[in-house]
Design a protein around this motif. Structure first.
Motif, PDB file in Angstrom:
ATOM      1  N   VAL A  24      65.790   4.486 187.435  1.00 43.06           N
ATOM      2  CA  VAL A  24      66.614   5.083 188.475  1.00 43.06           C
ATOM      3  C   VAL A  24      67.348   6.262 187.847  1.00 43.06           C
ATOM      4  CG1 VAL A  24      68.568   4.727 190.029  1.00 43.06           C
ATOM      5  CG2 VAL A  24      66.930   2.877 189.651  1.00 43.06           C
ATOM      6  N   ALA A  25      67.411   7.392 188.544  1.00 44.13           N
ATOM      7  CA  ALA A  25      68.124   8.574 188.055  1.00 44.13           C
ATOM      8  C   ALA A  25      69.231   8.935 189.029  1.00 44.13           C
ATOM      9  CB  ALA A  25      67.162   9.744 187.888  1.00 44.13           C
ATOM     10  N   ARG A  26      70.434   9.112 188.507  1.00 43.17           N
ATOM     11  CA  ARG A  26      71.550   9.588 189.321  1.00 43.17           C
ATOM     12  C   ARG A  26      71.962  10.960 188.802  1.00 43.17           C
ATOM     13  NH1 ARG A  26      74.406   5.754 192.281  1.00 43.17           N
ATOM     14  NH2 ARG A  26      75.408   7.609 193.152  1.00 43.17           N
ATOM     15  N   PRO A  27      72.065  11.953 189.680  1.00 48.51           N
ATOM     16  CA  PRO A  27      72.351  13.317 189.226  1.00 48.51           C
ATOM     17  C   PRO A  27      73.793  13.503 188.784  1.00 48.51           C
ATOM     18  CG  PRO A  27      72.272  13.227 191.612  1.00 48.51           C
ATOM     19  CD  PRO A  27      71.865  11.859 191.135  1.00 48.51           C
ATOM     20  N   LEU A  28      73.959  14.292 187.724  1.00 43.31           N
ATOM     21  CA  LEU A  28      75.275  14.715 187.264  1.00 43.31           C
ATOM     22  C   LEU A  28      75.425  16.216 187.542  1.00 43.31           C
ATOM     23  CD1 LEU A  28      75.364  12.834 183.829  1.00 43.31           C
ATOM     24  CD2 LEU A  28      76.159  12.029 186.068  1.00 43.31           C
ATOM     25  N   LYS A  29      76.614  16.736 187.260  1.00 47.00           N
ATOM     26  CA  LYS A  29      76.825  18.164 187.481  1.00 47.00           C
ATOM     27  C   LYS A  29      75.848  18.960 186.621  1.00 47.00           C
ATOM     28  CE  LYS A  29      81.745  17.379 188.319  1.00 47.00           C
ATOM     29  NZ  LYS A  29      83.114  17.502 187.768  1.00 47.00           N
ATOM     30  N   PRO A  30      75.231  20.000 187.181  1.00 47.70           N
ATOM     31  CA  PRO A  30      74.263  20.798 186.407  1.00 47.70           C
ATOM     32  C   PRO A  30      74.884  21.374 185.143  1.00 47.70           C
ATOM     33  CG  PRO A  30      74.149  21.349 188.735  1.00 47.70           C
ATOM     34  CD  PRO A  30      75.366  20.481 188.566  1.00 47.70           C
ATOM     35  N   TYR A  31      74.032  21.612 184.178  1.00 43.67           N
ATOM     36  CA  TYR A  31      74.427  22.088 182.853  1.00 43.67           C
ATOM     37  C   TYR A  31      74.326  23.608 182.831  1.00 43.67           C
ATOM     38  CZ  TYR A  31      74.596  21.432 177.710  1.00 43.67           C
ATOM     39  OH  TYR A  31      74.940  21.405 176.386  1.00 43.67           O
ATOM     40  N   GLY A  32      75.479  24.297 182.743  1.00 44.37           N
ATOM     41  CA  GLY A  32      75.500  25.752 182.793  1.00 44.37           C
ATOM     42  C   GLY A  32      75.236  26.397 181.441  1.00 44.37           C
ATOM     43  N   LEU A  33      74.623  27.578 181.457  1.00 41.87           N
ATOM     44  CA  LEU A  33      74.285  28.319 180.245  1.00 41.87           C
ATOM     45  C   LEU A  33      74.808  29.750 180.347  1.00 41.87           C
ATOM     46  CD1 LEU A  33      70.575  27.140 179.963  1.00 41.87           C
ATOM     47  CD2 LEU A  33      72.455  26.363 178.526  1.00 41.87           C
ATOM     48  N   MET A  34      74.963  30.402 179.193  1.00 41.71           N
ATOM     49  CA  MET A  34      75.467  31.775 179.145  1.00 41.71           C
ATOM     50  C   MET A  34      74.671  32.580 178.123  1.00 41.71           C
ATOM     51  SD  MET A  34      79.251  33.125 177.922  1.00 41.71           S
ATOM     52  CE  MET A  34      80.128  32.154 179.147  1.00 41.71           C
ATOM     53  N   ILE A  35      74.313  33.819 178.472  1.00 37.94           N
ATOM     54  CA  ILE A  35      73.720  34.759 177.524  1.00 37.94           C
ATOM     55  C   ILE A  35      74.867  35.515 176.869  1.00 37.94           C
ATOM     56  CG2 ILE A  35      72.215  36.750 177.213  1.00 37.94           C
ATOM     57  CD1 ILE A  35      70.699  35.877 179.699  1.00 37.94           C
ATOM     58  N   CYS A  36      74.915  35.508 175.543  1.00 35.87           N
ATOM     59  CA  CYS A  36      76.052  36.118 174.855  1.00 35.87           C
ATOM     60  C   CYS A  36      75.661  36.593 173.464  1.00 35.87           C
ATOM     61  CB  CYS A  36      77.216  35.134 174.778  1.00 35.87           C
ATOM     62  SG  CYS A  36      76.763  33.522 174.105  1.00 35.87           S
ATOM     63  N   ASP A  63      84.350  30.518 172.644  1.00 33.89           N
ATOM     64  CA  ASP A  63      84.171  31.648 171.731  1.00 33.89           C
ATOM     65  C   ASP A  63      84.395  32.977 172.430  1.00 33.89           C
ATOM     66  OD1 ASP A  63      83.658  29.924 169.701  1.00 33.89           O
ATOM     67  OD2 ASP A  63      81.508  30.276 169.590  1.00 33.89           O
ATOM     68  N   VAL A  64      84.061  33.040 173.719  1.00 36.79           N
ATOM     69  CA  VAL A  64      84.354  34.260 174.481  1.00 36.79           C
ATOM     70  C   VAL A  64      85.858  34.455 174.582  1.00 36.79           C
ATOM     71  CG1 VAL A  64      84.236  35.309 176.777  1.00 36.79           C
ATOM     72  CG2 VAL A  64      82.191  34.262 175.788  1.00 36.79           C
ATOM     73  N   ALA A  65      86.595  33.388 174.863  1.00 38.43           N
ATOM     74  CA  ALA A  65      88.049  33.476 174.971  1.00 38.43           C
ATOM     75  C   ALA A  65      88.681  33.883 173.643  1.00 38.43           C
ATOM     76  CB  ALA A  65      88.626  32.138 175.430  1.00 38.43           C
ATOM     77  N   ALA A  66      88.042  33.470 172.528  1.00 36.77           N
ATOM     78  CA  ALA A  66      88.569  33.801 171.203  1.00 36.77           C
ATOM     79  C   ALA A  66      88.104  35.166 170.718  1.00 36.77           C
ATOM     80  CB  ALA A  66      88.146  32.729 170.200  1.00 36.77           C
ATOM     81  N   GLY A  67      87.264  35.848 171.487  1.00 40.58           N
ATOM     82  CA  GLY A  67      86.774  37.160 171.091  1.00 40.58           C
ATOM     83  C   GLY A  67      85.624  37.126 170.116  1.00 40.58           C
ATOM     84  N   LEU A  68      85.071  35.945 169.851  1.00 44.57           N
ATOM     85  CA  LEU A  68      83.959  35.828 168.908  1.00 44.57           C
ATOM     86  C   LEU A  68      82.626  36.196 169.547  1.00 44.57           C
ATOM     87  CD1 LEU A  68      85.007  32.450 167.255  1.00 44.57           C
ATOM     88  CD2 LEU A  68      85.365  34.768 166.359  1.00 44.57           C
ATOM     89  N   LEU A  69      82.511  36.011 170.859  1.00 43.51           N
ATOM     90  CA  LEU A  69      81.291  36.335 171.592  1.00 43.51           C
ATOM     91  C   LEU A  69      81.664  37.101 172.858  1.00 43.51           C
ATOM     92  CD1 LEU A  69      79.369  32.911 171.396  1.00 43.51           C
ATOM     93  CD2 LEU A  69      78.886  34.973 170.052  1.00 43.51           C
ATOM     94  N   ARG A  70      80.673  37.830 173.376  1.00 43.01           N
ATOM     95  CA  ARG A  70      80.838  38.523 174.649  1.00 43.01           C
ATOM     96  C   ARG A  70      79.684  38.128 175.579  1.00 43.01           C
ATOM     97  NH1 ARG A  70      81.952  44.711 172.559  1.00 43.01           N
ATOM     98  NH2 ARG A  70      83.883  44.286 171.391  1.00 43.01           N
ATOM     99  N   PRO A  71      79.999  37.805 176.819  1.00 40.98           N
ATOM    100  CA  PRO A  71      78.909  37.508 177.766  1.00 40.98           C
ATOM    101  C   PRO A  71      78.131  38.778 178.092  1.00 40.98           C
ATOM    102  CG  PRO A  71      81.047  37.518 178.862  1.00 40.98           C
ATOM    103  CD  PRO A  71      81.333  37.671 177.409  1.00 40.98           C
ATOM    104  N   LEU A  72      76.833  38.618 178.321  1.00 40.95           N
ATOM    105  CA  LEU A  72      75.953  39.746 178.599  1.00 40.95           C
ATOM    106  C   LEU A  72      75.266  39.566 179.946  1.00 40.95           C
ATOM    107  CD1 LEU A  72      74.236  40.041 175.082  1.00 40.95           C
ATOM    108  CD2 LEU A  72      76.196  41.365 175.931  1.00 40.95           C
ATOM    109  N   MET A  73      74.812  40.680 180.523  1.00 41.97           N
ATOM    110  CA  MET A  73      73.981  40.668 181.722  1.00 41.97           C
ATOM    111  C   MET A  73      74.623  39.843 182.837  1.00 41.97           C
ATOM    112  SD  MET A  73      70.294  40.276 179.801  1.00 41.97           S
ATOM    113  CE  MET A  73      69.449  39.985 181.337  1.00 41.97           C
ATOM    114  N   ALA A  74      75.791  40.283 183.279  1.00 38.26           N
ATOM    115  CA  ALA A  74      76.568  39.525 184.255  1.00 38.26           C
ATOM    116  C   ALA A  74      75.824  39.296 185.560  1.00 38.26           C
ATOM    117  CB  ALA A  74      77.892  40.243 184.532  1.00 38.26           C
ATOM    118  N   THR A  75      74.908  40.193 185.915  1.00 38.47           N
ATOM    119  CA  THR A  75      74.173  40.045 187.182  1.00 38.47           C
ATOM    120  C   THR A  75      72.944  39.161 187.039  1.00 38.47           C
ATOM    121  OG1 THR A  75      72.969  42.102 186.741  1.00 38.47           O
ATOM    122  CG2 THR A  75      74.979  42.254 188.077  1.00 38.47           C
TER     123      THR A  75
END
Length: 312
Positions: free
Chosen positions: A154-166, A250-262
């Motif tokens: 039996v499978a019960r869904p959880l909140k989807p797992y989000g990803l970021m390009i950075c 890491d984005v909040a700490a300035g270590l990474l920057r998100p890319l390709m927002a669209t």
């Protein structure tokens, strides 16, 4: 002979596919399982299983006898549930397996409230990005990334797992920032490693203004595990596709920057898998309810599925 123990050894051997796996599930040795099967066959004066070095096959009588044995164990489970329902608090030991990042960053911190509210329950959580056999490993449930497709669960869904390009500011200063999927081909991308993978490329699934986009990316560095990719991205080695839960810090700490927002990476499905009979247990149900309340998404239960998938 303990007839009930022999019946359970027979059923679990069929369910798990081997005496060794059945022994792990029941907490005994494979030799003890073999002895119980032999005693059971002597009791019924018939062969139940045809054993070879590679597999176990049910005899025609064994198939019919298995159905009756399952009925016996189901009735016993119902009786246990009646007794368990009289207890004010769930008691016992539960074992889960979950992907490393989801488990360490989301699941484990969320268990604080559950453990405080259930003082008589102990929980073991095995964090691994390798798909493990739920039955053979003695797990009550498994949290899986991706759509499950093999084994009856039996499978019960959880909140989807989000990803970021950075990428790190040092990489962007050196190589520039891509704005469209096609521009990724000119960049060093960090690849997610897994057993048997040797290619210097992989496919990233993105969602853009025109809809879904599959883009092939290349890179010189492949690492197994999102934390390794995170460190490599922080060092400016390349562009990474990271889970939101670690990239955002890491984005909040300035270590990474998100890319390709669209062009947002497609979220990955996340499910908790368990055998239907586990759902009947008051003990397991207490933890399942907690996980679904904390991490679930509104959805009807998924029908029986086949267990499979990959973890990231």
């Amino acid at each position: 002979m303990d007839v009930l123990a022999a019946i359970e050894a027979f059923v679990r051997t069929v369910d798990t596919g081997s005496m060794a796996a059945a022994g792990r599930r029941l907490g005994v040795t494979s030799t003890q399982i073999g002895n119980r099967l032999t005693a059971l066959e002597s009791r019924v004066h018939a062969k139940l299983l045809v054993r070879s070095t590679r597999r176990l096959d049910l005899t025609p009588f064994g198939r019919d006898y298995l159905a009756r044995c399952r009925e016996i164990l189901d009735r016993l489970a119902e009786a246990d549930l009646m007794a368990e329902a009289r207890q004010a608090e769930p008691r016992g030991h539960l074992r889960l397996t979950a992907p490393v990042i989801f488990g360490s960053e989301i699941l484990l911190p969320g268990l604080a409230a559950y453990l405080e509210g259930h003082p008589h329950v102990n929980v073991d959580v095995d964090l691994t990005d390798t798909i493990v056999d739920i039955d053979a490993g003695g797990f009550d449930a498994a949290i899986r990334l991706g759509k499950p497709t093999t084994g009856d669960f039996v499978a019960r869904p959880l909140k989807p797992y989000g990803l970021m390009i950075c990428a790190a500011p040092s990489y962007i200063d050196r190589k520039g920032a891509p704005t469209t999927p096609s521009e990724l081909s000119g960049h060093d991308c960090l690849l997610y490693g897994s057993s048997g993978k040797v290619e210097d490329r992989e496919i990233w699934q993105l969602l853009g203004p025109e809809g879904p986009v599959a883009v092939e990316v290349k890179g010189r560095l492949r690492a197994f595990g999102a934390q390794g990719l995170r460190r490599a991205a922080n060092a400016g080695i390349g562009i990474a596709l990271l889970p939101d839960v670690i990239a955002e810090a890491d984005v909040a700490a300035g270590l990474l920057r998100p890319l390709m927002a669209t062009y947002r990476p497609a979220d990955r499905p996340l499910n908790i898998l368990f055998r239907r009979e586990r759902h009947m247990s008051r003990l397991f149900r207490s933890l399942l309810d907690h996980i679904l309340q904390a991490h679930g998404r509104p959805a009807a239960p998924t029908p029986l599925v086949k267990e499979n998938g990959t973890a990231r």
